[in-house]
Design an enzyme around this catalytic site. Structure first.
Site, PDB file in Angstrom:
ATOM      1  N   SER A 124      31.878  19.041  66.983  1.00 29.26           N
ATOM      2  CA  SER A 124      32.675  17.929  67.493  1.00 29.26           C
ATOM      3  C   SER A 124      32.898  16.826  66.461  1.00 29.26           C
ATOM      4  O   SER A 124      33.492  17.069  65.425  1.00 29.26           O
ATOM      5  CB  SER A 124      32.024  17.395  68.766  1.00 29.26           C
ATOM      6  OG  SER A 124      32.850  16.454  69.362  1.00 29.26           O
ATOM      7  N   HIS A 125      32.369  15.638  66.749  1.00 27.75           N
ATOM      8  CA  HIS A 125      32.603  14.482  65.880  1.00 27.75           C
ATOM      9  C   HIS A 125      31.525  14.363  64.802  1.00 27.75           C
ATOM     10  O   HIS A 125      31.556  13.429  64.009  1.00 27.75           O
ATOM     11  CB  HIS A 125      32.597  13.216  66.730  1.00 27.75           C
ATOM     12  CG  HIS A 125      31.333  13.107  67.523  1.00 27.75           C
ATOM     13  ND1 HIS A 125      31.097  13.895  68.620  1.00 27.75           N
ATOM     14  CD2 HIS A 125      30.226  12.372  67.333  1.00 27.75           C
ATOM     15  CE1 HIS A 125      29.895  13.638  69.089  1.00 27.75           C
ATOM     16  NE2 HIS A 125      29.341  12.714  68.331  1.00 27.75           N
ATOM     17  N   ASP A 288      38.943  13.398  67.636  1.00 24.98           N
ATOM     18  CA  ASP A 288      37.763  13.769  66.837  1.00 24.98           C
ATOM     19  C   ASP A 288      37.920  15.143  66.188  1.00 24.98           C
ATOM     20  O   ASP A 288      38.988  15.754  66.245  1.00 24.98           O
ATOM     21  CB  ASP A 288      36.489  13.716  67.706  1.00 24.98           C
ATOM     22  CG  ASP A 288      36.462  14.785  68.782  1.00 24.98           C
ATOM     23  OD1 ASP A 288      37.546  15.241  69.195  1.00 24.98           O
ATOM     24  OD2 ASP A 288      35.354  15.178  69.209  1.00 24.98           O
ATOM     25  N   ASP A 290      37.077  18.190  66.831  1.00 29.49           N
ATOM     26  CA  ASP A 290      37.530  19.355  67.601  1.00 29.49           C
ATOM     27  C   ASP A 290      38.614  19.021  68.613  1.00 29.49           C
ATOM     28  O   ASP A 290      38.988  19.871  69.430  1.00 29.49           O
ATOM     29  CB  ASP A 290      36.344  20.035  68.296  1.00 29.49           C
ATOM     30  CG  ASP A 290      35.667  19.153  69.338  1.00 29.49           C
ATOM     31  OD1 ASP A 290      35.597  17.929  69.109  1.00 29.49           O
ATOM     32  OD2 ASP A 290      35.212  19.665  70.376  1.00 29.49           O
ATOM     33  N   ASP A 292      38.831  16.939  71.259  1.00 25.70           N
ATOM     34  CA  ASP A 292      38.659  16.657  72.689  1.00 25.70           C
ATOM     35  C   ASP A 292      38.469  15.178  72.991  1.00 25.70           C
ATOM     36  O   ASP A 292      38.597  14.760  74.134  1.00 25.70           O
ATOM     37  CB  ASP A 292      37.534  17.507  73.320  1.00 25.70           C
ATOM     38  CG  ASP A 292      36.195  17.347  72.646  1.00 25.70           C
ATOM     39  OD1 ASP A 292      36.100  16.592  71.662  1.00 25.70           O
ATOM     40  OD2 ASP A 292      35.223  17.982  73.109  1.00 25.70           O
ATOM     41  N   ARG A 293      38.181  14.362  71.974  1.00 24.40           N
ATOM     42  CA  ARG A 293      38.012  12.916  72.235  1.00 24.40           C
ATOM     43  C   ARG A 293      39.287  12.154  71.926  1.00 24.40           C
ATOM     44  O   ARG A 293      40.125  12.629  71.160  1.00 24.40           O
ATOM     45  CB  ARG A 293      36.888  12.350  71.360  1.00 24.40           C
ATOM     46  CG  ARG A 293      35.540  12.927  71.694  1.00 24.40           C
ATOM     47  CD  ARG A 293      34.447  12.222  70.910  1.00 24.40           C
ATOM     48  NE  ARG A 293      33.161  12.747  71.327  1.00 24.40           N
ATOM     49  CZ  ARG A 293      32.017  12.076  71.297  1.00 24.40           C
ATOM     50  NH1 ARG A 293      31.993  10.836  70.837  1.00 24.40           N
ATOM     51  NH2 ARG A 293      30.899  12.625  71.701  1.00 24.40           N
ATOM     52  N   LYS A 387      37.497  18.018  77.892  1.00 24.55           N
ATOM     53  CA  LYS A 387      38.246  16.783  77.696  1.00 24.55           C
ATOM     54  C   LYS A 387      39.319  17.043  76.643  1.00 24.55           C
ATOM     55  O   LYS A 387      39.234  18.014  75.904  1.00 24.55           O
ATOM     56  CB  LYS A 387      37.313  15.636  77.307  1.00 24.55           C
ATOM     57  CG  LYS A 387      36.429  15.883  76.104  1.00 24.55           C
ATOM     58  CD  LYS A 387      35.420  14.744  75.969  1.00 24.55           C
ATOM     59  CE  LYS A 387      34.556  14.904  74.736  1.00 24.55           C
ATOM     60  NZ  LYS A 387      33.253  15.523  75.052  1.00 24.55           N
TER      61      LYS A 387
HETATM   62  C1  VG1 Z   1      27.782  12.824  73.563  1.00 24.44           C
HETATM   63  C2  VG1 Z   1      28.448  11.928  74.583  1.00 24.44           C
HETATM   64  C3  VG1 Z   1      28.834  12.738  75.806  1.00 24.44           C
HETATM   65  C4  VG1 Z   1      29.721  13.923  75.391  1.00 24.44           C
HETATM   66  C5  VG1 Z   1      29.013  14.729  74.324  1.00 24.44           C
HETATM   67  C6  VG1 Z   1      29.876  15.842  73.787  1.00 24.44           C
HETATM   68  O1  VG1 Z   1      26.583  13.345  74.106  1.00 24.44           O
HETATM   69  O2  VG1 Z   1      27.620  10.863  74.940  1.00 24.44           O
HETATM   70  O3  VG1 Z   1      29.488  11.906  76.722  1.00 24.44           O
HETATM   71  O4  VG1 Z   1      30.001  14.743  76.491  1.00 24.44           O
HETATM   72  O5  VG1 Z   1      28.643  13.887  73.232  1.00 24.44           O
HETATM   73  O6  VG1 Z   1      31.104  15.383  73.294  1.00 24.44           O
HETATM   74  P1  VG1 Z   1      25.131  12.723  73.811  1.00 24.44           P
HETATM   75  O7  VG1 Z   1      24.172  13.637  74.511  1.00 24.44           O
HETATM   76  O8  VG1 Z   1      24.960  12.682  72.323  1.00 24.44           O
HETATM   77  O9  VG1 Z   1      25.161  11.334  74.368  1.00 24.44           O
HETATM   78  V1  VG1 Z   1      31.798  16.139  71.956  1.00 24.44           V
HETATM   79  O10 VG1 Z   1      33.335  15.501  71.667  1.00 24.44           O
HETATM   80  O11 VG1 Z   1      30.639  15.787  70.859  1.00 24.44           O
HETATM   81  O12 VG1 Z   1      31.769  17.761  72.361  1.00 24.44           O
HETATM   82 CO    CO Z   2      34.551  16.592  70.415  1.00 22.31          CO
END
Ligand code: VG1
Ligand code: CO
Length: 554
Positions: A124-125, A288, A290, A292-293, A387
């Site tokens: 992801s990010h 981000d 991937d 989704d954000r 998302k």
């Molecule tokens: C974080 C965010 C959560 C989100 C997750 C995955 O998780 O707080 O809201 O669903 O990342 O998003 P955590 O456990 O670090 O708080 V992504 O765009 O990283 O797949």
């Molecule tokens: Co992401």
């Protein structure tokens, strides 16, 4: 699905490799995330993929989708997954060209093609590159991430694994679209953009947005060298005529150009500075790694993702794909209650779920909700089961183009109708994971003493550890964060992050509700400072960690 041992009739050879189990392959909030150095240890990736297949109940002939955000190690991992899938009887793989698929596009492809599931390769990010992070998510047939029961099985199976099975295949060329049938295996390489772009065109008014852009409505989009560059080029530049100079960092890079592909004011400060200048575009946005954000910025200010969710709910009927409004909405527990206020007015239910998109999917599948979101820059609808960053940007662009209102007018009129939930998240990075766990457990044990530790102007309404009872499958998820709610509408929530790859991050979520219109244009930093200090004091953060300030304020 039959075990690989029964596949002796297949023309490719299957190798069985003995190895020791790794004890650390526990998926977190969104899949298994580790440093590239961890994933690239001998047998590490193979054992995890084997554990996934051992946990699945795939019927023979099932199709699987594979794709990722293009980060370093994507290519290697895809070849390994193809070979292990082949050894487990999978005979149809649908793969994005060059191994690329954004997370929402992969979710869409699984659903559209009726696949049994898919592997999405992303952290992801999180930063990428040889010293960065890598990750794997397994999504099920509805296009959503594997539920907790399944990720628990992945971990259990990975912990006792002694052997994996892998087909001996040459490297597959992922660069050309088309179908290759080799050794009884059908490998279909597809365009990563077209099906997803068609889906988005069915939801939004592209003519109205294109006319808006031609008539001076300005959008600036920063793909942060993540996967959305390929989608933004087709959709914003190709379909909506967005001038080239308004599309930033649109070439996906394996290390995201050395940056941190996280659309928030800390990691995308250029967008915030542009919004503060006198020549700000009407709408600025980023996504981000991937895809989704989303971050939404309007002249002079960022739109809190919590407010964005509430505003999309309030305005859904203005968008063609949602003209009948939403059946209901859901937000993750730490997300502010701004959406609850809109839902109450519309007379639709609002569900509070644990952090992580997978908890929304049952409600989306049953049609109980049409929209959902998280404070962590995530918003989406029932069009996919992840998302969706591009979707959120198009929603805002469509809203501006249809109403002719500015982003600030939309925000201000929303707040005057519903009040404003000032919102921020303080992240404390704690290198020592045991110290972080100790802090959290002592906070949990002392929750019932919170009332006696409050200043005179705060009256406690609720103090608990959040347990979610899924209304659809009746599963129970405990320990999903600590909630403190006060009678004045403010809240403090504490959670430990489940996506990091080293140390621990304590997330402290702060909400302050303001009904008085004269107090709607204040600086969120100032408004939330007192409650932030209260939250730090209640958790004894400085004494237990040495941190006198949050590591990041988001
Ligand atoms: C974080 C965010 C959560 C989100 C997750 C995955 O998780 O707080 O809201 O669903 O990342 O998003 P955590 O456990 O670090 O708080 V992504 O765009 O990283 O797949
Ligand atoms: Co992401």
């Amino acid at each position: 699905m039959s075990s690989p041992d029964n596949q002796a009739d297949l023309p490719f050879r299957i190798r069985h490799v003995d190895c020791a189990a790794f004890g650390d392959q526990k998926p977190g909030t969104a899949g298994l995330r580790k440093k590239v150095a961890v994933f690239s240890q001998a047998h590490y990736l193979e054992t995890y993929i084997q554990a996934v297949f051992e946990s699945l109940d795939l019927t023979s002939g099932s199709a699987l989708v594979i794709g990722g955000d293009g980060r370093y190690y994507n290519d290697t991992a895809i070849q390994t997954i193809i070979a292990i899938a082949a050894a487990h009887g999978v005979r149809h793989l649908i793969i994005g060209r060059n191994g690329l698929l954004s997370t929402p596009a992969a979710s869409n492809l699984i659903r559209q093609r009726g696949a049994a599931g898919g592997f999405i390769l992303t952290a992801s990010h999180n930063p990428g590159g040889p010293d960065g992070d890598f990750g794997i998510k397994y999504n099920i047939a509805n296009g959503g991430q594997a539920p907790e029961s399944l990720t628990d099985a992945f971990f259990t199976n990975s912990s006792k694994l002694r052997r994996y099975s892998i087909a001996e295949l040459p490297d597959i060329d992922l660069s050309k679209e088309g179908v290759t049938v080799a050794n009884g295996l059908t490998i279909e390489i597809v365009d990563p953009v077209s099906d997803y772009s068609t889906l988005l065109q069915s939801l939004f008014d592209f003519d109205c947005m294109r006319d808006g852009i031609r008539n001076g409505l300005s959008l600036r989009f920063d793909a942060m060298h993540g996967i959305t560059g390929i989608y933004a080029s087709t959709i914003f530049s190709g379909l909506l005529d967005l001038p080239a100079e308004q599309l930033l960092n649109a070439v996906p890079l394996p290390d995201f150009g050395g940056g941190h592909p996280d659309p928030n004011p800390v990691d995308a400060p250029e967008l915030i500075s542009a919004a503060l200048g006198s020549a700000s575009p009407d709408l600025l946005a980023a996504s981000d790694g991937d895809g989704d954000r989303n971050m939404i910025v309007v002249p002079g200010q960022m739109v809190s993702p919590c407010d964005s969710l509430a505003i999309l709910l309030a305005n859904a009927a203005r968008i063609p794909g949602y003209k009948d409004g939403m059946a209901g909405v859901a937000r993750s527990m730490p997300t502010s209650q701004a959406a609850d206020r809109v839902a109450a007015k519309l007379g639709v239910p609002c569900y509070e779920t644990p952090t992580g998109w997978r908890f929304f999917c049952n409600l989306l599948d049953t049609g109980d909700i049409g929209l959902c979101g998280e404070e962590s820059f995530g918003t989406g609808s029932d069009h996919v089961r992840e998302k969706d960053g591009m979707w959120a940007v198009l929603f805002w662009l469509n809203l501006l183009a249809t109403t002719g209102k500015s982003g600030n007018e939309i925000l201000e009129s929303h707040w005057s109708e519903f009040g404003r939930d000032y919102y921020q998240r303080y992240d404390y990075f704690i290198a020592d994971t045991d110290a972080a766990a100790g802090l959290f457990s002592s906070l949990k044990q002392n929750l019932d003493k919170t009332g006696s530790r409050l200043p005179a102007d705060k009256t406690l309404q609720l103090a608990d550890s959040f347990t979610y009872h899924d209304p659809v499958d009746h599963s129970i998820s405990e320990n999903q964060g600590l909630r403190l709610a006060f009678e004045d509408g403010s809240r403090i929530v504490y959670r430990l992050s489940g996506t990091g790859t080293s140390g621990a991050t304590l997330r402290v979520y702060l909400q302050h509700y303001e009904q008085d219109m004269k107090r709607h244009a204040l600086d969120p930093h100032e408004v939330l400072k007192p409650i932030g200090e209260l939250a730090a004091g209640l958790a004894d953060i400085e004494r237990l960690t040495g941190l006198s300030q949050p590591t990041a304020v988001i």
